[in-house]
Write an enzyme that holds these catalytic residues in place. Sequence first.
Site, PDB file in Angstrom:
ATOM      1  N   ASN A  93      80.248  85.996  13.198  1.00  0.00           N
ATOM      2  CA  ASN A  93      81.586  86.539  12.942  1.00  0.00           C
ATOM      3  C   ASN A  93      82.680  85.533  13.267  1.00  0.00           C
ATOM      4  O   ASN A  93      83.845  85.788  13.029  1.00  0.00           O
ATOM      5  CB  ASN A  93      81.811  87.815  13.771  1.00  0.00           C
ATOM      6  CG  ASN A  93      82.147  87.516  15.224  1.00  0.00           C
ATOM      7  OD1 ASN A  93      81.581  86.620  15.828  1.00  0.00           O
ATOM      8  ND2 ASN A  93      83.095  88.251  15.780  1.00  0.00           N
TER       9      ASN A  93
ATOM     10  N   CYS B  74      75.187 100.311  49.454  1.00  0.00           N
ATOM     11  CA  CYS B  74      75.111 101.777  49.447  1.00  0.00           C
ATOM     12  C   CYS B  74      75.780 102.373  48.205  1.00  0.00           C
ATOM     13  O   CYS B  74      75.388 103.426  47.744  1.00  0.00           O
ATOM     14  CB  CYS B  74      75.698 102.369  50.727  1.00  0.00           C
ATOM     15  SG  CYS B  74      77.477 102.295  50.806  1.00  0.00           S
TER      16      CYS B  74
ATOM     17  N   ARG C  96      81.528  73.291  32.703  1.00  0.00           N
ATOM     18  CA  ARG C  96      82.931  72.853  32.744  1.00  0.00           C
ATOM     19  C   ARG C  96      83.197  71.997  33.970  1.00  0.00           C
ATOM     20  O   ARG C  96      83.827  70.962  33.918  1.00  0.00           O
ATOM     21  CB  ARG C  96      83.850  74.075  32.817  1.00  0.00           C
ATOM     22  CG  ARG C  96      84.047  74.772  31.517  1.00  0.00           C
ATOM     23  CD  ARG C  96      85.249  75.716  31.684  1.00  0.00           C
ATOM     24  NE  ARG C  96      85.675  76.165  30.384  1.00  0.00           N
ATOM     25  CZ  ARG C  96      85.217  77.260  29.809  1.00  0.00           C
ATOM     26  NH1 ARG C  96      84.349  78.016  30.424  1.00  0.00           N
ATOM     27  NH2 ARG C  96      85.629  77.590  28.610  1.00  0.00           N
TER      28      ARG C  96
ATOM     29  N   LYS D 197      72.396  74.638  17.087  1.00  0.00           N
ATOM     30  CA  LYS D 197      73.795  74.663  16.665  1.00  0.00           C
ATOM     31  C   LYS D 197      74.313  73.269  16.311  1.00  0.00           C
ATOM     32  O   LYS D 197      75.026  73.095  15.320  1.00  0.00           O
ATOM     33  CB  LYS D 197      74.673  75.261  17.766  1.00  0.00           C
ATOM     34  CG  LYS D 197      74.531  76.756  17.891  1.00  0.00           C
ATOM     35  CD  LYS D 197      75.545  77.336  18.860  1.00  0.00           C
ATOM     36  CE  LYS D 197      75.400  78.865  18.884  1.00  0.00           C
ATOM     37  NZ  LYS D 197      76.293  79.503  19.855  1.00  0.00           N
TER      38      LYS D 197
ATOM     39  N   CYS E 214      89.161  66.406  42.876  1.00  0.00           N
ATOM     40  CA  CYS E 214      89.878  65.216  42.439  1.00  0.00           C
ATOM     41  C   CYS E 214      90.716  64.567  43.524  1.00  0.00           C
ATOM     42  O   CYS E 214      91.123  63.427  43.384  1.00  0.00           O
ATOM     43  CB  CYS E 214      90.731  65.511  41.208  1.00  0.00           C
ATOM     44  SG  CYS E 214      92.201  66.483  41.528  1.00  0.00           S
TER      45      CYS E 214
ATOM     46  N   GLY F 260      81.852  78.759  19.306  1.00  0.00           N
ATOM     47  CA  GLY F 260      83.088  79.283  18.730  1.00  0.00           C
ATOM     48  C   GLY F 260      84.194  78.241  18.663  1.00  0.00           C
ATOM     49  O   GLY F 260      84.713  77.940  17.586  1.00  0.00           O
ATOM     50  N   ILE F 261      84.559  77.681  19.789  1.00  0.00           N
ATOM     51  CA  ILE F 261      85.625  76.674  19.799  1.00  0.00           C
ATOM     52  C   ILE F 261      85.092  75.366  19.216  1.00  0.00           C
ATOM     53  O   ILE F 261      85.797  74.654  18.500  1.00  0.00           O
ATOM     54  CB  ILE F 261      86.158  76.447  21.228  1.00  0.00           C
ATOM     55  CG1 ILE F 261      86.738  77.746  21.784  1.00  0.00           C
ATOM     56  CG2 ILE F 261      87.236  75.363  21.250  1.00  0.00           C
ATOM     57  CD1 ILE F 261      87.301  77.612  23.183  1.00  0.00           C
ATOM     58  N   GLY F 262      83.833  75.043  19.512  1.00  0.00           N
ATOM     59  CA  GLY F 262      83.246  73.779  19.058  1.00  0.00           C
ATOM     60  C   GLY F 262      83.219  73.643  17.541  1.00  0.00           C
ATOM     61  O   GLY F 262      83.565  72.582  17.002  1.00  0.00           O
TER      62      GLY F 262
ATOM     63  N   LEU G 176      81.058  78.091  33.479  1.00  0.00           N
ATOM     64  CA  LEU G 176      81.804  77.336  34.485  1.00  0.00           C
ATOM     65  C   LEU G 176      81.049  76.137  35.020  1.00  0.00           C
ATOM     66  O   LEU G 176      81.639  75.100  35.284  1.00  0.00           O
ATOM     67  CB  LEU G 176      82.151  78.263  35.647  1.00  0.00           C
ATOM     68  CG  LEU G 176      83.517  78.887  35.530  1.00  0.00           C
ATOM     69  CD1 LEU G 176      83.645  80.052  36.472  1.00  0.00           C
ATOM     70  CD2 LEU G 176      84.596  77.852  35.846  1.00  0.00           C
TER      71      LEU G 176
END
Lengths: 345, 634
Positions: B63, B178, B127, B77, B445, B32-34, B124
Site C-alpha cells: 500500500n 499483578c 538508527r 527489498k 556525541c 516505505g521511506i527508502g 531504534l
Amino acid sequence: MSSGDSNLSADEIALYDRQIRLWGMAAQARMRSAKVLLINLGSIGTEITKNIVLSGIGNLTLLDDHTVTEEDLGSQFFLSKENVGYKRLEVTKDRIQELNPRVNLTYDVGKFKEKDAEYFKQFDLIIGTELSTLETIELNKITRRFNIPLYIAGSNGLFAYIFVDLVQFDAVDEKLKSSVPVEIGRISSNKEVIEVNVRIDEDDSKKIYEKVTTRHHYKTFEDVLQAASLKDKLNRRQLKRLSGAVPLTFAKFNLQNNQACPTSEELRKSMQAISNKFGVPVENIKDEYFEQFANQSGIEFAPVSAVIGGAVAQDVINVFGKRQSPICNFIIFDGITLDMPIYEF
Amino acid sequence: MAGRESNIVKIVGIENYEKIRNCKCLLVGAGGIGSELLKDLILMQFGEIHIIDLDTIDLSNLNRQFLFRQKDIKQPKSTTAVKAVSHFSNSKLIPYQGNIMDTNQFPLHWFNQFDIIFNALDNLAARRYVNKIAQFLSLPLLESGTSGFDGYIQPIIPHLTECFDCTKKETPKTFPVCTIRSTPNLPIHCIVWAKNFLFNELFASSITENNQDEQRLEDKQDWGTEDKEEIERIKQETNELHELQKIIYSKDSSKIVNILEKLFIHDIEKLLLIENLWKTREKPTSLTLEHIESSKKIDVSKLKLDQIWSLEEQIAKFINVTEILMNRYSIEKSIEFDKDDEDTLEFVVTAANIRSYIFGISMKSVFDSKQIAGNIIPAIATTNAIIAGLSSIVSLRVLNLLNYANVKKPTDINMAFTSKASNISNQRYLSNPNLSKPNCNCAVCSKVCRGVLEVSTVKLQTSTLGELIELIRTTFKYPNDVSVLDVSGQRLLADFDFDDLLDKTLEDLKLGEGDVLLFTDDEGDEDSNQFRKSLELYIAVVSDKSDDYIKLPSIEVPLIEKIEEAESNDMEEEINIATNANEETIILIDEEEALELDKQSKGKRLEREDSSDKDNIKKIRTTNTIEDDIIELD
C-alpha cells in the site's frame, strides 16, 4: 459520491492493512467508491497519481495531452528514455495500473481547454496541476457550479503552492479534552466550530475526548487573488521570517494572465505591486533570492513534487475518509528553509 | 541544456551538478521511506547510490512501497527496488541484502567510501548504530521517520549539530505483574497475558527452561503488590500451567476443555478468594461449563477477522486453534508467537478476549488485536513521500550545493516535522526549527572522544592488551588508573584491580573488526579535580599494511571537570514491556536489562497540544520510529 458497498474483502483488508489501521474500514470503503479527475501528469501529477492509486481510490481519470520531453525524464519516474516523443499517458498507463490493479483507471489524451463544463460534472473531486492562472480560474468556476471539491498545485523549482476549494466542508476532529473546553463560534477567518460532543473512551473512562465539528468556508481562486494580503496579520518577527516565496508566488499568478514564463523584469514589477498589497517591504526579498526564483520558473523538481504531491494526496484521502481537517485554503512551500505555512486567504 | 539533468542544473548550477554526479550516497532501508528516497535521489541525478535492506517484501508493504508488486512478495527489498527503478535511473545503483549492523558485511572502512548517509530505518537499534558510525567517521547523516500521519527529518552534521541520541527517547510503557496476572482492566493487559505469559508457557519452550526463566524473573520483578497471598497465588498458578503444557504434549484434543476450565474457571475462582483485590475493583465473573458446552455448536469457519465475536465464538475458536497448535507443536517442538502466523495470533486473541469477558473489559476483533499484539505501526504512502522528499531537498543544503543559500554555519540548516498532520498547528503544514548544537551531556556525541584504531591482522595476533593500554595511555596522556571496557561484548577487560588479561593478545581476547573499546580515566588529577575525557575506539583491521602496523586516531583527548552522574536508578522496579529491536515481540525483562533497553526504546504516542517548536520536535522524535518495531500503547 455513492455510498457503495462498505464491506471490504479479506484481500483488501490484508493489502490495505497498514492504512486501515489509521483511517478505518469505513473510510477505505468510501475511497473505493470515489471518482477523481487529475489534470496533467507532470512531476506533481505523477506523485499525486502514485499516492492515490496506492491508497485504493476507486476511480481515477487522468487527463493529459502532453508529449514526453527529455526534461521530463529528470522529474517523472513513470518515464524512461525510450518514451521521449510519445504521449505521456500512452507510455505511462501500464506502469500506473501496475501500482494497484484494483483501481479503475481512465486515460484521456484530450485537451483540457477543449473540455466542456459537462465533462467535469461526473467527478467527485478534481485535482489540477501545472495550470495557468486563467485556466485555474475557469476550472474553479466550473467546480463551483457543480459543487465539486478542487485542488490546485504547482511548483517553481524549489518553491511550490497548493490551493484548495472545498466550497464548504464540515470536518470532525477528535482530540483529548484539554482544560479549556472548545467553544462554538468563529475561530478564524474561514473556520467556525459548529458542534462539540464529548466521548468517553470505552476502554479507559479517564480518557475524555472532544469531537469537534468545524465548518470550513472556502473562497474561489479568483477571490483569493483579490483578497490575499498579509496586512495586519503578521507581527514584526513573523514578517521578518516570511519566505520571499509568498509574495513571489502571487506575483507570478498575477502575470500568468498573459504568459507562463515571465521575464525577470515583468516578475520584478509584479512583485513590487504584490509586496505593497501584502504589506511586505520589498527589501525583504533579496536580489539573489529573486533572481533564482525567476531562474527556476517552469522547473519541476522531483523531491519538491514529492512533498506537494504527498500533501495534496493526503488531503484528498482525508476528504473522502472524513478524517482530519482539510487544508484551508492556501499553502506555500519554500524548499530552502522548508517553510510551509498555511494561509486562510 | 535539454536533458534529464536540466532541472537540477538550473537549481544548483553546473559546477554543483558535477558534484552531485560524483557523490556517493548510502541509503539504509528500502521500505516505505527508502523506496521514496531511492526515487528522489535518482531523479536528483546522484551519481552512485548503495541501498541496503535485510527484509523481504510482504503483502502489507504494497500500500505504500510503490516499487514492489504482488509478484515480488518474499523477494529481497533491496534488489527488487533496484530492478524496479532501472527504467528511470541514470545512477549507479548497488543493492545489498543484509543487516547494516553486521560488521562482517559492512565494516567501518566500508562506510568511509560514502559522502552522505540517508537513514530510512524502522528500528531504534539500527538508527543508533548508524548515528554512531556517522560520528566515528564524521559523515553527514539524514535521519528520518514516520508513523501514520506523523513524520520528521533531522540532518545530523557530526560534532556540529545534535546527533540522534542528543535527545532522550522515552522508555517503553510497563505494567506491574499483578495487573497482568490478577487485575487487568484494559484489553492490552489481557493481550499481554495471553501472548507473553500463556502462549509462552504452553508453546514456546520446554518445561525445564521455562522453570529457570520463571525463577530468574520472579527473583527480581516488581509484583506491583505487597500482598503475600497474591504473590503466592501467582507463583502457584505458574507452576500449575506447566501441567497444562503436558496436555499440549499429549496431543489429546479432548483435553483442551481442561485448559479452558483451568484458566477461565478454576483460576478465576481462586482469584476471587483473595478478597483484598476486590475491595475497590469490580469482581471478575468466571466462565461456566454451559458457555463451553454451547460453544460446541458454532461453525468457526464463518468467523470474520474484522468483527468482534461472541463469547461462545471465542471459545469455539480457541478450542479449534489450540488443537491445530497442539499438532504443530509435536512436529515443530517449539512455536513462537508471530503476528503473521494466523494460528498463534488467533490463539492469543481468543484467549485474551475470553479473559476480557471475565473481567468486564471490551473484546477486540482479530484485526484490532493484531495491532497491539504485533506492535504494528500504521504506515501510509503520503507521509513517506513527504518525508523522503524533505530529506532529499535538505541534502542540498547539507552538502552546501545551493550557492544562493550558502550555509554559513550548520545550525542554519533546518530540520522538519509534520505539524498540521500531527495536530500541532493549523498555521503550518510543517514545523522547521534550525538545527541545534550538540547536547553537551550526550553520551554518544559529546561525553566521549571517538576515533578509529587501525591495526594489521598480524599485530592483532601479537600485541597484548597491556601493550595497547600503554600505547593509549602515553599517546593521550591518561594516568595509571584506567579502565578498559569491550563495549560490543559488554565486558570489562582491565581496571585497577583486574589485570588478569593484560598478557593476552587482542586476538586471544576475541577482539577484531567492528569491536569497540572504551577507555576511562579512573584516577583523575586530585588537585584540579580534572579527568581525561573517555575515549571510544573502533577497531578496524587492515590487511594492506605492514605486520607491525597499529595506528591511533590523530585526535586530542581533553581534560574535563568531573561531573557527578545523576542518580538514575531510583525508579520503581517493574516488568518492562519493551520491544526487541529486531524481532517484533514484547518481552518481559528484568530491571537490569530494562536500564539497558531504556536507551534503545521509544515512547508514547504524541501528546497533541500546542506548545513551542522545540518541545514538539522532541515529542515527535521520541514518538516516531517508523513502521513495525514498536509497541504503541496509549
